[in-house]
Scaffold this active site. Sequence first.
Site, PDB file in Angstrom:
ATOM      1  N   HIS A  32      58.903   6.296  17.346  1.00 41.77           N
ATOM      2  CA  HIS A  32      59.288   5.032  18.002  1.00 41.77           C
ATOM      3  C   HIS A  32      58.810   5.006  19.455  1.00 41.77           C
ATOM      4  O   HIS A  32      58.327   3.987  19.947  1.00 41.77           O
ATOM      5  CB  HIS A  32      60.815   4.869  18.031  1.00 41.77           C
ATOM      6  CG  HIS A  32      61.463   4.807  16.690  1.00 41.77           C
ATOM      7  ND1 HIS A  32      62.338   5.769  16.242  1.00 41.77           N
ATOM      8  CD2 HIS A  32      61.378   3.892  15.695  1.00 41.77           C
ATOM      9  CE1 HIS A  32      62.775   5.443  15.031  1.00 41.77           C
ATOM     10  NE2 HIS A  32      62.203   4.315  14.673  1.00 41.77           N
ATOM     11  N   GLU A  54      60.277  10.444  18.370  1.00 45.12           N
ATOM     12  CA  GLU A  54      58.997  10.405  19.077  1.00 45.12           C
ATOM     13  C   GLU A  54      58.060   9.333  18.507  1.00 45.12           C
ATOM     14  O   GLU A  54      57.262   8.754  19.242  1.00 45.12           O
ATOM     15  CB  GLU A  54      58.373  11.801  18.988  1.00 45.12           C
ATOM     16  CG  GLU A  54      57.278  12.094  19.977  1.00 45.12           C
ATOM     17  CD  GLU A  54      57.600  11.815  21.442  1.00 45.12           C
ATOM     18  OE1 GLU A  54      56.711  11.261  22.125  1.00 45.12           O
ATOM     19  OE2 GLU A  54      58.714  12.128  21.903  1.00 45.12           O
ATOM     20  N   GLY A  71      66.844   1.903  15.161  1.00 42.69           N
ATOM     21  CA  GLY A  71      67.560   2.868  15.989  1.00 42.69           C
ATOM     22  C   GLY A  71      67.376   4.293  15.515  1.00 42.69           C
ATOM     23  O   GLY A  71      66.480   4.595  14.731  1.00 42.69           O
TER      24      GLY A  71
END
Length: 282
Positions: A37, A35, A31
């Site tokens: 991910h 950018e 989480g």
Amino acid sequence: MVVVQKIQEMKEIAKKLKKEGKSIGFVPTMGYLHEGHLSLVRLSKQQNDITIMSIFVNPIQFGPNEDYDRYPRDFERDKSLAEKEGVDYIFYPSVEEMYPEDFKTVVSVKKITEIMCGKSRPGHFDGVATVVLKLFNIVNPDRAYFGQKDAQQLAVIKQMVKDLNLDVEIVPCPIVREQDGLAMSSRNVYLSEEERKSATVLYRALNLAKEMIEKGQKDVSSIKRAMEEMILKEKYTKIDYIEFVNNDTFEIISKVEGKVLIALAVFVGKARLIDNIVVEAK
């Protein structure tokens, strides 16, 4: 986009998708998306019918005095970013769902975990391998996407997949950087304005090493010394490690030959940042 919190439900969805002949791309994350991910999501969308992202801050990969409790979390923000990118399912389990009280199994990849981050974070990669294997079994992906920034993690997962004959293709994705070269990381939020300026030294030091190698320097200890000097000139920095390894075998080298991974971990203030580059010696 559907948010799934239960293992059984996620397994049933994956089973149904497979039955329909759909390919599944999987992007595992902790989480606090950035950018980096999202670039994994985009590649997954190109290569698969369905993209599933997991969001799970995995407690067993954090050591006792690490940042598990303060690791940044913002599910609503993550949800809207994932939805915007076209993620089909988010798997968002609780800690109790993933590790019930009677949980007793650990997956441990040997040798390549004994250096670098594995050395300074004992048990870390057991936690990574265990959660990733669990997630693979739950999501049953055709392909899974990992950033090259966590180069050692990538090597550990590739080794596990090979050794345990898992039927998933591991797709490594390039590091995404800020304009000044700092590798994107959820932990960058820990940096003050001043520390943020100092943090650019990680990438600068890696590029210094690359230039030295391109000019013919092959002696690792000389290159390391120059890197250390550059890093320690900056305020707020403390070096955890600088390591040169063979890019294929992950063995530590003292002389630069062939494809070399140069990896480092540096504390900037309280934030422990990692980065790496691959250099091919001529």
